[in-house]
Write a protein that holds these residues in place. Structure first.
Motif, short mmCIF file in Angstrom:
data_model
loop_
_atom_site.label_atom_id
_atom_site.label_comp_id
_atom_site.label_asym_id
_atom_site.label_seq_id
_atom_site.Cartn_x
_atom_site.Cartn_y
_atom_site.Cartn_z
N ASN A 194 0.83 -1.19 0.00
CA ASN A 194 0.00 0.00 0.00
C ASN A 194 0.87 1.26 0.00
OD1 ASN A 194 0.88 -0.05 2.68
ND2 ASN A 194 -1.08 0.72 3.47
N PHE A 195 0.23 2.40 -0.13
CA PHE A 195 0.96 3.64 -0.35
C PHE A 195 1.95 3.96 0.77
CE2 PHE A 195 -1.23 6.41 2.68
CZ PHE A 195 -2.34 5.65 2.98
N GLY A 196 1.58 3.59 2.00
CA GLY A 196 2.44 3.90 3.14
C GLY A 196 3.43 2.81 3.48
N GLY A 197 3.26 1.64 2.89
CA GLY A 197 4.16 0.53 3.17
C GLY A 197 3.75 -0.33 4.34
N SER A 198 2.59 -0.07 4.92
CA SER A 198 2.20 -0.82 6.11
C SER A 198 1.50 -2.14 5.80
CB SER A 198 1.26 0.04 6.97
OG SER A 198 0.10 0.38 6.24
N SER A 199 1.05 -2.32 4.57
CA SER A 199 0.34 -3.54 4.19
C SER A 199 0.97 -4.13 2.93
CB SER A 199 -1.14 -3.26 3.93
OG SER A 199 -1.77 -2.78 5.09
N THR A 200 1.21 -5.42 2.98
CA THR A 200 1.80 -6.12 1.83
C THR A 200 0.98 -7.34 1.47
OG1 THR A 200 3.26 -7.38 3.30
CG2 THR A 200 4.15 -5.34 2.37
N TYR A 201 1.05 -7.73 0.22
CA TYR A 201 0.24 -8.82 -0.30
C TYR A 201 1.10 -9.65 -1.27
CZ TYR A 201 -3.14 -5.41 1.33
OH TYR A 201 -3.81 -4.50 2.10
N TYR A 202 0.86 -10.97 -1.28
CA TYR A 202 1.68 -11.84 -2.11
C TYR A 202 0.83 -12.90 -2.79
CZ TYR A 202 5.48 -9.83 0.61
OH TYR A 202 6.36 -8.95 1.21
N ALA A 203 1.23 -13.25 -4.00
CA ALA A 203 0.64 -14.42 -4.64
C ALA A 203 1.11 -15.67 -3.91
CB ALA A 203 1.08 -14.47 -6.11
N ASP A 204 0.29 -16.69 -3.91
CA ASP A 204 0.65 -17.93 -3.22
C ASP A 204 1.95 -18.51 -3.76
OD1 ASP A 204 -2.77 -19.18 -2.81
OD2 ASP A 204 -1.57 -17.78 -1.60
N SER A 205 2.21 -18.29 -5.04
CA SER A 205 3.39 -18.87 -5.67
C SER A 205 4.71 -18.29 -5.16
CB SER A 205 3.31 -18.68 -7.19
OG SER A 205 3.21 -17.30 -7.52
N VAL A 206 4.65 -17.13 -4.52
CA VAL A 206 5.89 -16.48 -4.04
C VAL A 206 5.89 -16.24 -2.54
CG1 VAL A 206 6.13 -15.36 -6.28
CG2 VAL A 206 5.16 -14.08 -4.36
N LYS A 207 4.78 -16.52 -1.89
CA LYS A 207 4.67 -16.25 -0.45
C LYS A 207 5.74 -17.01 0.31
CE LYS A 207 0.46 -15.62 0.64
NZ LYS A 207 -0.97 -15.86 0.90
N ALA A 217 -8.08 2.13 2.10
CA ALA A 217 -7.74 0.86 2.73
C ALA A 217 -7.68 -0.30 1.74
CB ALA A 217 -8.75 0.54 3.83
N ILE A 218 -8.36 -0.18 0.63
CA ILE A 218 -8.42 -1.29 -0.33
C ILE A 218 -7.28 -1.15 -1.33
CG2 ILE A 218 -9.77 -2.40 -2.12
CD1 ILE A 218 -12.28 -1.43 -0.68
N VAL A 219 -6.46 -2.21 -1.41
CA VAL A 219 -5.39 -2.27 -2.42
C VAL A 219 -5.87 -3.19 -3.53
CG1 VAL A 219 -3.02 -2.95 -2.89
CG2 VAL A 219 -3.59 -1.84 -0.72
N VAL A 220 -5.92 -2.65 -4.72
CA VAL A 220 -6.39 -3.44 -5.87
C VAL A 220 -5.27 -4.38 -6.30
CG1 VAL A 220 -7.17 -3.35 -8.25
CG2 VAL A 220 -8.01 -1.67 -6.59
N VAL A 221 -5.59 -5.65 -6.38
CA VAL A 221 -4.63 -6.68 -6.79
C VAL A 221 -5.06 -7.20 -8.15
CG1 VAL A 221 -3.82 -9.00 -6.29
CG2 VAL A 221 -3.99 -7.31 -4.46
N THR A 222 -4.25 -6.96 -9.16
CA THR A 222 -4.61 -7.37 -10.52
C THR A 222 -3.38 -7.51 -11.37
OG1 THR A 222 -5.86 -6.73 -12.49
CG2 THR A 222 -4.96 -4.95 -11.16
N SER A 223 -3.47 -8.36 -12.38
CA SER A 223 -2.38 -8.52 -13.34
C SER A 223 -2.62 -7.71 -14.61
CB SER A 223 -2.20 -10.00 -13.70
OG SER A 223 -3.39 -10.49 -14.31
N SER A 224 -3.76 -7.05 -14.68
CA SER A 224 -4.12 -6.32 -15.89
C SER A 224 -3.43 -4.97 -15.95
CB SER A 224 -5.63 -6.12 -15.97
OG SER A 224 -5.94 -5.25 -17.05
N ARG A 225 -2.69 -4.72 -17.00
CA ARG A 225 -2.01 -3.45 -17.19
C ARG A 225 -3.00 -2.29 -17.16
NH1 ARG A 225 2.78 -1.78 -20.79
NH2 ARG A 225 3.31 -4.00 -20.72
N TYR A 226 -4.20 -2.53 -17.63
CA TYR A 226 -5.19 -1.46 -17.77
C TYR A 226 -5.74 -0.98 -16.43
CZ TYR A 226 -4.76 -3.17 -22.49
OH TYR A 226 -4.25 -3.58 -23.69
N GLU A 227 -5.50 -1.75 -15.38
CA GLU A 227 -5.97 -1.36 -14.05
C GLU A 227 -4.97 -0.49 -13.32
OE1 GLU A 227 -8.89 -1.97 -12.79
OE2 GLU A 227 -9.59 -3.17 -14.47
#
Length: 128
Positions: free
Chosen positions: A52-65, A104-114
């Motif tokens: 997220n913008f402040g660095g306080s929240s991180t998210y990972y795909a299962d393949s790299v967690k 609070a919501i971080v959009v997680v997507t692989s689409s370049r258009y997002e």
């Protein structure tokens, strides 16, 4: 001019490590959520990680967690991806991408258009 410039890619043996960087300019980096997205040859893009913008929240795909760690330095306008225990299936072109934070919501997507901005990519090759 908005720029996202990735660096740090290369060739590494299985089990090795790399640290990717993404230098941002031309926009207010600290107002944007950031992601890493990768694309392997002949495959579609795969979202890898987000912060997220402040660095306080991180998210990972299962393949790299458990193997990859995303971080950011807003003072340096730079995004990082520490990649450990690399596997051949991690071979891909790695892109950093930014999306203006909506709270609070971080959009997680692989689409370049997002994403608002998208880098040119850095190649990671894992091979013995």
């Amino acid at each position: 001019e908005v720029q996202l410039v990735e660096s740090g890619g290369g060739m590494v043996q299985p089990g090795g490590s790399l640290r990717l960087s993404c230098a941002a300019s031309g926009f207010t980096f600290s107002s944007y959520d950031m992601s890493w997205v990768r694309q392997a040859p002949g495959k579609g893009p795969e979202w890898v990680s987000a912060i997220n913008f402040g660095g306080s929240s991180t998210y990972y795909a299962d393949s790299v967690k458990g193997r990859f760690t995303i971080s950011r330095d807003n003072a340096k306008n730079t995004l990082y991806l520490q990649m450990n225990s690399l596997k051949p299936e991690d071979t891909a072109l790695y892109y950093c991408a930014s999306r203006r934070s909506v709270g609070a919501i971080v959009v997680v997507t692989s689409s370049r258009y997002e994403y608002d901005y998208w880098g040119q990519g850095t190649q990671v090759t894992v091979s013995s």
